[in-house]
Motif scaffolding. Structure first.
Motif, PDB file in Angstrom:
ATOM      1  N   CYS A 170      36.955  43.703  39.801  1.00 28.37           N
ATOM      2  CA  CYS A 170      36.207  44.609  40.521  1.00 28.37           C
ATOM      3  C   CYS A 170      36.129  43.172  41.718  1.00 28.37           C
ATOM      4  O   CYS A 170      35.555  43.238  42.648  1.00 28.37           O
ATOM      5  CB  CYS A 170      34.441  44.154  40.149  1.00 28.37           C
ATOM      6  SG  CYS A 170      34.695  46.221  39.579  1.00 28.37           S
ATOM      7  N   ARG A 171      37.422  42.520  41.676  1.00 29.98           N
ATOM      8  CA  ARG A 171      37.425  41.505  42.769  1.00 29.98           C
ATOM      9  C   ARG A 171      37.564  41.373  44.307  1.00 29.98           C
ATOM     10  O   ARG A 171      36.338  41.174  45.414  1.00 29.98           O
ATOM     11  CB  ARG A 171      38.773  40.649  42.355  1.00 29.98           C
ATOM     12  CG  ARG A 171      38.819  39.227  43.169  1.00 29.98           C
ATOM     13  CD  ARG A 171      40.271  38.783  43.524  1.00 29.98           C
ATOM     14  NE  ARG A 171      40.425  37.222  43.802  1.00 29.98           N
ATOM     15  CZ  ARG A 171      40.259  36.719  45.567  1.00 29.98           C
ATOM     16  NH1 ARG A 171      39.949  38.189  46.352  1.00 29.98           N
ATOM     17  NH2 ARG A 171      39.969  35.907  46.125  1.00 29.98           N
ATOM     18  N   ASP A 172      38.193  42.814  44.716  1.00 28.32           N
ATOM     19  CA  ASP A 172      37.695  43.193  45.725  1.00 28.32           C
ATOM     20  C   ASP A 172      36.582  43.438  46.091  1.00 28.32           C
ATOM     21  O   ASP A 172      36.064  43.323  47.378  1.00 28.32           O
ATOM     22  CB  ASP A 172      39.412  44.508  46.251  1.00 28.32           C
ATOM     23  CG  ASP A 172      40.879  43.954  46.555  1.00 28.32           C
ATOM     24  OD1 ASP A 172      40.148  42.684  46.483  1.00 28.32           O
ATOM     25  OD2 ASP A 172      41.276  45.054  46.209  1.00 28.32           O
ATOM     26  N   ALA A 173      36.333  44.534  45.650  1.00 29.38           N
ATOM     27  CA  ALA A 173      34.544  44.909  45.456  1.00 29.38           C
ATOM     28  C   ALA A 173      33.827  43.648  46.291  1.00 29.38           C
ATOM     29  O   ALA A 173      33.157  43.516  46.860  1.00 29.38           O
ATOM     30  CB  ALA A 173      34.529  45.533  44.907  1.00 29.38           C
ATOM     31  N   PHE A 174      33.938  42.791  45.284  1.00 32.12           N
ATOM     32  CA  PHE A 174      32.840  41.634  44.758  1.00 32.12           C
ATOM     33  C   PHE A 174      33.036  41.094  46.255  1.00 32.12           C
ATOM     34  O   PHE A 174      31.994  40.299  46.494  1.00 32.12           O
ATOM     35  CB  PHE A 174      32.650  40.586  43.801  1.00 32.12           C
ATOM     36  CG  PHE A 174      32.206  40.997  42.202  1.00 32.12           C
ATOM     37  CD1 PHE A 174      31.176  42.122  42.904  1.00 32.12           C
ATOM     38  CD2 PHE A 174      32.325  40.755  41.290  1.00 32.12           C
ATOM     39  CE1 PHE A 174      30.460  42.574  41.654  1.00 32.12           C
ATOM     40  CE2 PHE A 174      32.073  42.223  39.800  1.00 32.12           C
ATOM     41  CZ  PHE A 174      31.451  42.382  40.549  1.00 32.12           C
ATOM     42  N   ARG A 175      34.404  40.615  46.692  1.00 28.72           N
ATOM     43  CA  ARG A 175      34.502  40.215  47.669  1.00 28.72           C
ATOM     44  C   ARG A 175      34.181  40.570  49.312  1.00 28.72           C
ATOM     45  O   ARG A 175      33.451  40.002  50.285  1.00 28.72           O
ATOM     46  CB  ARG A 175      36.294  39.608  47.907  1.00 28.72           C
ATOM     47  CG  ARG A 175      36.707  39.125  49.451  1.00 28.72           C
ATOM     48  CD  ARG A 175      36.581  37.399  48.956  1.00 28.72           C
ATOM     49  NE  ARG A 175      35.462  37.118  50.091  1.00 28.72           N
ATOM     50  CZ  ARG A 175      35.031  35.459  50.840  1.00 28.72           C
ATOM     51  NH1 ARG A 175      35.599  34.694  49.489  1.00 28.72           N
ATOM     52  NH2 ARG A 175      34.700  35.156  51.782  1.00 28.72           N
ATOM     53  N   SER A 176      34.150  42.150  49.037  1.00 27.63           N
ATOM     54  CA  SER A 176      33.473  43.189  50.382  1.00 27.63           C
ATOM     55  C   SER A 176      32.137  42.390  50.083  1.00 27.63           C
ATOM     56  O   SER A 176      31.829  42.071  51.062  1.00 27.63           O
ATOM     57  CB  SER A 176      33.514  44.476  49.969  1.00 27.63           C
ATOM     58  OG  SER A 176      33.223  44.941  50.774  1.00 27.63           O
ATOM     59  N   LEU A 177      31.275  42.893  49.431  1.00 25.29           N
ATOM     60  CA  LEU A 177      29.721  41.864  49.559  1.00 25.29           C
ATOM     61  C   LEU A 177      29.399  40.750  49.700  1.00 25.29           C
ATOM     62  O   LEU A 177      29.116  40.529  51.004  1.00 25.29           O
ATOM     63  CB  LEU A 177      29.321  42.272  47.740  1.00 25.29           C
ATOM     64  CG  LEU A 177      29.109  43.086  47.047  1.00 25.29           C
ATOM     65  CD1 LEU A 177      28.692  42.712  46.313  1.00 25.29           C
ATOM     66  CD2 LEU A 177      27.470  43.743  47.709  1.00 25.29           C
ATOM     67  N   ALA A 178      30.450  39.265  48.598  1.00 33.26           N
ATOM     68  CA  ALA A 178      30.440  38.436  49.994  1.00 33.26           C
ATOM     69  C   ALA A 178      30.958  38.518  51.801  1.00 33.26           C
ATOM     70  O   ALA A 178      30.154  37.129  51.739  1.00 33.26           O
ATOM     71  CB  ALA A 178      31.589  37.046  49.322  1.00 33.26           C
TER      72      ALA A 178
END
Length: 316
Positions: A170-178
């Motif tokens: 989920c790294r890309d999704a979590f980076r999108s949140l950040a």
């Protein structure tokens, strides 16, 4: 833990033990929802460490927790999260996912036989959410309610044995949140978000989630932003998480790049991060989630400590 304040610790224990007298942990409409989730969260945090507990009060609190899982959460889980239902974007909105995350967290703390099924389902739901977040669904509920959801999700993840696996997936999704939580802040006031969709100034649920994610991934730009938030604006959970990830905040930190960026529900452009800088946010609503308004093209300007063009559309 009472951290040396025995009187406060005993008061908390008595309050949680009193839950043993409740006949249900549901909303007034008899549905499992945020009441269930927040009671489960409180019990999870307190019961994770049995030190300093009075034995009789501990037994009562654990009895209340077991009742919540077995009597309320498990029947709802079997119905709402049945394998026959597809996890559409609408089904993975914040309320049921928060309830699932907290029920799974409590089941794990208790060592409940229900924990394995709940943990597996929660992991599957999170993977689905992450695919929607980075896919053509542009999945979001805005900065505030994404934060509200992820406060519970990241706290569930904190004690998860296979957390590293989910973080990779989920790294890309979590980076999108950040990126969203960083870029939509008011210049000079990193605790305030542009009022696009259902956002109010006190909604800093995202603070704890961003601390945890920044700590797990080593995101120094997020740490830089968080270091500028007044401590009295941070939720208690965020302060606690900051202590756990103190090493991230120790070195010299640099500001995030002030670059144009597209988010699932907005486009941002800013000149920097101080009060004299300008932030421009244009709404770009592309999904039908309940905490967004269909107001694509709405303009918000942030400068000199305030948002000068704001969105009056908050539904409450």
């Amino acid at each position: 833990r009472s951290h040396g304040d025995r009187e406060a610790g005993l008061l908390l224990q008595r309050e949680l033990a009193a839950l043993a007298g409740w006949d249900q942990f549901v909303e007034l409409n008899n549905q499992v929802s945020l009441v269930t989730a927040h009671v489960a969260a409180s019990l999870s945090l307190a019961l994770a460490d049995a030190n300093d507990w009075e034995p009789a009060l501990l037994q009562q609190a654990r009895g209340a927790a077991a009742a919540l899982v077995e009597r309320d959460a498990w029947p709802w889980f079997a119905k709402y999260w049945s394998d026959g239902e597809s996890h559409t974007p609408r089904r993975v909105h914040n309320i049921p996912v928060i309830a699932l995350a907290r029920a799974a967290q409590l089941a794990r703390v208790l060592g409940s036989p229900r924990a394995e099924a709940m943990e597996k389902k929660m992991a599957d739901v999170l993977r689905t959410w992450c695919r929607y977040r980075t896919g053509k669904e542009y999945h979001t509920e805005g900065t505030a309610y994404d934060g509200y959801l992820m406060d519970s999700v990241t706290e569930w993840m904190a004690g998860l044995p296979f957390r590293a696996e989910l973080l990779r997936e989920c790294r890309d999704a979590f980076r999108s949140l950040a990126n969203q939580w960083i870029d939509l802040t008011l210049p000079g006031r990193p605790d305030l978000h542009a009022p696009v969709g259902d956002v109010e100034p006190e909604m800093m649920f995202w603070g704890a989630a961003l601390v945890r994610l920044a700590g797990w991934y080593g995101w120094r730009d997020a740490a830089w932003l968080l270091s500028g938030v007044p401590v009295n604006r941070l939720p208690t959970a965020a302060v606690s998480a900051t202590r756990e990830h103190a090493a991230l905040f120790a070195p010299a930190l640099t500001a995030p790049a002030a670059a144009p960026r597209e988010h699932p529900h907005a486009v941002t452009l800013r000149t920097g991060w101080s009060a004299r800088d300008l932030a421009t946010v244009v709404s770009l609503t592309r999904n039908a989630m309940g905490h967004l308004q269909l107001d694509g093209g709405h303009l918000v300007l942030g400068w000199q400590g305030r948002f000068w063009i704001t969105d009056p559309g908050y539904r409450q």
